[in-house]
Design an enzyme around this catalytic site. Structure first.
Site, PDB file in Angstrom:
ATOM      1  N   HIS A 151       0.835  -1.195   0.000  1.00 49.39           N
ATOM      2  CA  HIS A 151       0.000   0.000   0.000  1.00 49.39           C
ATOM      3  C   HIS A 151       0.873   1.250   0.000  1.00 49.39           C
ATOM      4  CE1 HIS A 151      -2.877   2.810   2.165  1.00 49.39           C
ATOM      5  NE2 HIS A 151      -3.510   2.499   1.060  1.00 49.39           N
TER       6      HIS A 151
ATOM      7  N   HIS B 187      -1.068  10.897  -2.295  1.00 52.10           N
ATOM      8  CA  HIS B 187      -2.353  10.496  -1.718  1.00 52.10           C
ATOM      9  C   HIS B 187      -3.260  11.676  -1.381  1.00 52.10           C
ATOM     10  CE1 HIS B 187      -5.097   9.465   1.598  1.00 52.10           C
ATOM     11  NE2 HIS B 187      -5.243   8.331   0.932  1.00 52.10           N
TER      12      HIS B 187
END
Length: 140
Positions: A19, A61
Site C-alpha cells: 500500500h 495520496h
C-alpha cells in the site's frame, strides 16, 4: 484434472500488495518506496494518483502536500515543476514527487508484479479533459 485443480488453487492464492509502496519503511508513494516493495517480494503495489495544474499525473495520496513533503499547498494548484522543488522523502533520502509515468517505467522492469491505481480526482469531466492515455484517438 490435475491442471484444472492447479488453476483452481492459484485463483485463491493470497497476495501481498504494498500500500503506497513499502510505506512502513520509506516515505509513501515515492520511487524509493515502490522499488523497496518489489525488492521485498510484494506481489504488487498500490498507488494514489492526482493531477497537477499542468495535467501531469503524480503519485500523491492527499489533496495537499503538507503531510508528505516539506512544502504546503494543493497538488491541483501546482505544476509538476513546482512540486519538484519540495522534498517528498526524508533528510537522509530526499525524493522528488513521483510522476505516474515514472512509476510505469519502474513497474515495466517487474512484469510479474501487479499495479493497483487509486485515482484521486474531482469530477470525471475534469479528469478526462486533462489526461490522455496516449492511445492517439479522441476517446480520451
Amino acid at each position: 484434472m490435475w491442471s484444472r485443480l492447479a488453476a483452481m488453487q492459484t485463483m485463491h492464492t493470497l497476495q501481498i500488495i504494498a500500500h503506497r509502496g513499502a510505506s512502513f519503511d520509506y516515505p509513501e508513494n515515492t520511487e524509493l518506496s515502490f522499488l523497496a516493495a518489489v525488492e521485498q517480494k510484494a506481489d504488487g503495489v498500490e498507488c494514489d494518483v492526482r493531477l497537477t495544474s499542468c495535467g501531469t499525473m503524480v503519485c500523491i495520496h492527499d489533496p495537499r502536500i503538507d503531510r508528505v513533503s516539506d512544502g504546503m499547498g494543493l497538488v491541483s494548484a501546482m505544476t509538476y515543476e513546482q512540486l519538484t522543488h519540495y522534498n517528498f522523502g526524508t533528510a537522509d533520502f530526499p525524493q522528488r514527487p513521483l510522476a505516474y509515468d515514472r512509476l510505469l517505467e519502474i513497474m515495466e522492469a517487474y512484469p510479474d508484479k501487479h499495479l493497483f491505481i487509486e485515482a484521486k480526482h474531482g469530477s470525471g469531466a475534469s479528469w478526462r479533459s486533462n489526461w490522455c492515455c496516449g492511445c492517439g484517438t479522441s476517446a480520451c
